[in-house]
Every structure is written in structure tokens, then in C-alpha cells.
Design a protein around this motif. Structure first.
Motif, PDB file in Angstrom:
ATOM      1  N   GLU A  75       0.943  -1.174  -0.102  1.00  0.00           N
ATOM      2  CA  GLU A  75      -0.069   0.139   0.337  1.00  0.00           C
ATOM      3  C   GLU A  75       0.628   1.166   0.089  1.00  0.00           C
ATOM      4  N   ARG A  76       1.904   1.201   0.510  1.00  0.00           N
ATOM      5  CA  ARG A  76       2.662   2.546   1.098  1.00  0.00           C
ATOM      6  C   ARG A  76       3.264   2.357  -0.008  1.00  0.00           C
ATOM      7  N   PHE A  77       4.206   2.021  -0.929  1.00  0.00           N
ATOM      8  CA  PHE A  77       4.382   2.084  -2.103  1.00  0.00           C
ATOM      9  C   PHE A  77       3.607   2.149  -3.364  1.00  0.00           C
ATOM     10  N   SER A  78       2.619   1.629  -3.350  1.00  0.00           N
ATOM     11  CA  SER A  78       1.676   1.311  -4.713  1.00  0.00           C
ATOM     12  C   SER A  78       2.016   0.056  -5.855  1.00  0.00           C
ATOM     13  N   LEU A  79       2.284  -0.969  -4.974  1.00  0.00           N
ATOM     14  CA  LEU A  79       3.193  -2.186  -5.417  1.00  0.00           C
ATOM     15  C   LEU A  79       1.889  -2.972  -6.333  1.00  0.00           C
ATOM     16  N   ASN A  80       2.837  -3.356  -6.895  1.00  0.00           N
ATOM     17  CA  ASN A  80       1.722  -4.679  -7.883  1.00  0.00           C
ATOM     18  C   ASN A  80       1.725  -5.996  -7.445  1.00  0.00           C
ATOM     19  N   SER A  81       2.684  -6.010  -6.537  1.00  0.00           N
ATOM     20  CA  SER A  81       3.214  -7.241  -5.362  1.00  0.00           C
ATOM     21  C   SER A  81       3.901  -6.878  -4.649  1.00  0.00           C
ATOM     22  N   ALA A  82       3.938  -8.087  -4.274  1.00  0.00           N
ATOM     23  CA  ALA A  82       5.288  -8.064  -3.013  1.00  0.00           C
ATOM     24  C   ALA A  82       4.923  -9.514  -2.349  1.00  0.00           C
ATOM     25  N   GLY A  83       5.909 -10.021  -1.328  1.00  0.00           N
ATOM     26  CA  GLY A  83       6.344 -11.094  -1.093  1.00  0.00           C
ATOM     27  C   GLY A  83       7.280 -11.012   0.420  1.00  0.00           C
ATOM     28  N   ALA A  84       7.322 -12.026   1.115  1.00  0.00           N
ATOM     29  CA  ALA A  84       8.423 -12.619   2.250  1.00  0.00           C
ATOM     30  C   ALA A  84       8.657 -13.331   2.194  1.00  0.00           C
ATOM     31  N   LEU A  85       9.912 -14.146   2.544  1.00  0.00           N
ATOM     32  CA  LEU A  85      10.162 -15.345   3.113  1.00  0.00           C
ATOM     33  C   LEU A  85      11.593 -15.295   4.325  1.00  0.00           C
ATOM     34  N   HIS A  86      10.961 -16.432   5.431  1.00  0.00           N
ATOM     35  CA  HIS A  86      11.950 -15.581   6.215  1.00  0.00           C
ATOM     36  C   HIS A  86      12.206 -17.615   7.617  1.00  0.00           C
ATOM     37  N   ARG A  87      13.071 -17.821   7.319  1.00  0.00           N
ATOM     38  CA  ARG A  87      13.326 -18.801   7.646  1.00  0.00           C
ATOM     39  C   ARG A  87      13.686 -19.112   9.200  1.00  0.00           C
ATOM     40  N   VAL A  88      13.148 -20.223   9.777  1.00  0.00           N
ATOM     41  CA  VAL A  88      13.198 -20.421  11.041  1.00  0.00           C
ATOM     42  C   VAL A  88      13.770 -21.463  11.355  1.00  0.00           C
ATOM     43  N   GLY A  89      14.034 -21.646  12.560  1.00  0.00           N
ATOM     44  CA  GLY A  89      15.415 -23.207  12.929  1.00  0.00           C
ATOM     45  C   GLY A  89      16.608 -22.857  13.034  1.00  0.00           C
ATOM     46  N   ARG A  90      17.903 -24.319  12.995  1.00  0.00           N
ATOM     47  CA  ARG A  90      18.687 -23.593  12.987  1.00  0.00           C
ATOM     48  C   ARG A  90      19.125 -23.693  11.825  1.00  0.00           C
ATOM     49  N   ILE A  91      20.276 -22.593  11.443  1.00  0.00           N
ATOM     50  CA  ILE A  91      20.911 -22.468  10.572  1.00  0.00           C
ATOM     51  C   ILE A  91      21.902 -21.475   9.527  1.00  0.00           C
ATOM     52  N   HIS A  92      22.947 -22.299   9.587  1.00  0.00           N
ATOM     53  CA  HIS A  92      24.446 -21.950   9.456  1.00  0.00           C
ATOM     54  C   HIS A  92      24.571 -21.446   8.729  1.00  0.00           C
ATOM     55  N   ASN A  93      26.179 -20.679   8.787  1.00  0.00           N
ATOM     56  CA  ASN A  93      26.551 -19.506   7.819  1.00  0.00           C
ATOM     57  C   ASN A  93      26.581 -19.405   6.579  1.00  0.00           C
ATOM     58  N   ASN A  94      26.190 -19.026   5.814  1.00  0.00           N
ATOM     59  CA  ASN A  94      26.558 -18.789   4.691  1.00  0.00           C
ATOM     60  C   ASN A  94      25.217 -19.071   4.150  1.00  0.00           C
ATOM     61  N   GLU A  95      24.422 -19.857   4.259  1.00  0.00           N
ATOM     62  CA  GLU A  95      23.027 -20.273   4.126  1.00  0.00           C
ATOM     63  C   GLU A  95      21.997 -19.313   3.863  1.00  0.00           C
ATOM     64  N   GLN A  96      20.776 -19.231   3.293  1.00  0.00           N
ATOM     65  CA  GLN A  96      19.934 -18.204   2.679  1.00  0.00           C
ATOM     66  C   GLN A  96      18.974 -18.792   4.128  1.00  0.00           C
ATOM     67  N   ILE A  97      18.661 -16.636   4.926  1.00  0.00           N
ATOM     68  CA  ILE A  97      17.302 -16.915   5.350  1.00  0.00           C
ATOM     69  C   ILE A  97      16.364 -15.927   5.460  1.00  0.00           C
ATOM     70  N   VAL A  98      16.501 -15.032   4.909  1.00  0.00           N
ATOM     71  CA  VAL A  98      15.222 -14.368   4.488  1.00  0.00           C
ATOM     72  C   VAL A  98      15.840 -13.881   3.270  1.00  0.00           C
ATOM     73  N   TRP A  99      14.101 -13.755   2.499  1.00  0.00           N
ATOM     74  CA  TRP A  99      14.234 -13.134   0.708  1.00  0.00           C
ATOM     75  C   TRP A  99      13.145 -12.289   0.780  1.00  0.00           C
ATOM     76  N   VAL A 100      13.534 -10.692   0.382  1.00  0.00           N
ATOM     77  CA  VAL A 100      11.936  -9.765   0.239  1.00  0.00           C
ATOM     78  C   VAL A 100      11.765  -9.869  -1.416  1.00  0.00           C
ATOM     79  N   GLY A 101      11.105  -9.675  -1.968  1.00  0.00           N
ATOM     80  CA  GLY A 101      10.897  -8.959  -3.142  1.00  0.00           C
ATOM     81  C   GLY A 101       9.185  -7.935  -3.330  1.00  0.00           C
ATOM     82  N   ALA A 102       9.577  -6.955  -4.219  1.00  0.00           N
ATOM     83  CA  ALA A 102       9.074  -5.572  -4.270  1.00  0.00           C
ATOM     84  C   ALA A 102       8.333  -5.629  -6.572  1.00  0.00           C
ATOM     85  N   ALA A 103       7.405  -5.538  -6.215  1.00  0.00           N
ATOM     86  CA  ALA A 103       6.959  -5.527  -8.080  1.00  0.00           C
ATOM     87  C   ALA A 103       6.025  -3.867  -7.673  1.00  0.00           C
TER      88      ALA A 103
END
Length: 157
Positions: A75-103
Motif C-alpha cells: 500500500e505504502r509504495f503502490s506495489l503491484n505485488s510483494a513477497g517475503a520469506l523468513h526461515r526459522v530453526g537452525r541455520i548455518h553460516n552462509n545459508e539463506q535466511i530471508v528473502w523479500v521482493g517488490a514489484a
């Protein structure tokens, strides 16, 4: 729009495709920019090397808060779409933890929205982090720099 919380690693290409498909449905080809960000677990903290992190959350509450953040960004940025993913649990070094996207129709809105999502995520989504090294772990306190990053959005329109 989508918001996901999961233990498993994720595929950036699949998330991008999901975001683009969602934007195409809403905007009928009026998307001029897609910005994504992927965060990785660092192998250090202020005290030295670590082996990774462990994230805890409240199932249901965390997903709801993440979706609310995605909706606010949209709403704030008048996006056509947005998404987010966050991992939980044990995550080791250099592994992916979070992703966000805005269109968005234009690149500035997409860039600003992706920054907003990351800056506000640490303040508005209930996640608790422990860092571990070997068999020892320690809870991580909230950082003043994260508070400062979120505060700038509260004064900016």
C-alpha cells in the motif's frame, strides 16, 4: 502477495517467479521493476566467529505479522505485488535466511519497498535469534542500528 515462514531453504528463482506472476495478474503487464533481496547468515558477530544461528517464532503469529508487513509495503509504495520469506530453526553460516521482493510500475518504488520490508521486518515480525558456536548458544539482543533503520521509515513518506 505472499508471506512465508519455513525451516527449509528456498529457491530464489521460484520466489521471483511467484512474485512476477502475482504482479502480472494484478497489473496486466504494468510492472516496470522487480527488486529482490536475499539475506545470508554471517559467520561472525561483534565478539568473533560463530557457527550459525537458531531462530524461534510463534507459529501463526509470525506469519500474520509478516503478511501485514507485506500488505503495508504494498500500500505504502503502490506495489503491484510483494513477497517475503523468513526461515526459522537452525541455520548455518552462509545459508539463506530471508528473502523479500517488490514489484512496482517504477524502480524507485520497488527499491524503496524492498528496503522498507527489510528494515521493518526486524521490528515488526516476532522472531527470536540465538547465535551458536559449537555446543554453546547465546540469545541476541535487539540492535540500536535496527531501531534506527526502522525509525527512518516512520518519518519518511
Amino acid at each position: 502477495m505472499f508471506a512465508l515462514v519455513q525451516v527449509e531453504d528456498f529457491d530464489q528463482g521460484e520466489l521471483y517467479a511467484r512474485l512476477k506472476q502475482s504482479a502480472d495478474k494484478k497489473a496486466c503487464g504494468n510492472t516496470g521493476a522487480i527488486v529482490t533481496f536475499t539475506g545470508l547468515v554471517r559467520d561472525f558477530n561483534n565478539a568473533g566467529d560463530i557457527d550459525g544461528i537458531e531462530l524461534e517464532h510463534y507459529p501463526g503469529m509470525t506469519e500474520k505479522a509478516l503478511m501485514l508487513l507485506v500488505e503495508q509495503a504494498s500500500e505504502r509504495f503502490s506495489l503491484n505485488s510483494a513477497g517475503a520469506l523468513h526461515r526459522v530453526g537452525r541455520i548455518h553460516n552462509n545459508e539463506q535466511i530471508v528473502w523479500v521482493g517488490a514489484a512496482a510500475p517504477h524502480r524507485k518504488a520497488a527499491f524503496d519497498a524492498a528496503c522498507y520490508l527489510m528494515d521493518m521486518l526486524k521490528q515488526s515480525v516476532p522472531l527470536w535469534k540465538k547465535e551458536f558456536k559449537g555446543d554453546k548458544s547465546e540469545w541476541v539482543e535487539a540492535k540500536a542500528s535496527d531501531d534506527k533503520a526502522a525509525l527512518k521509515w516512520m518519518h519518511k513518506k
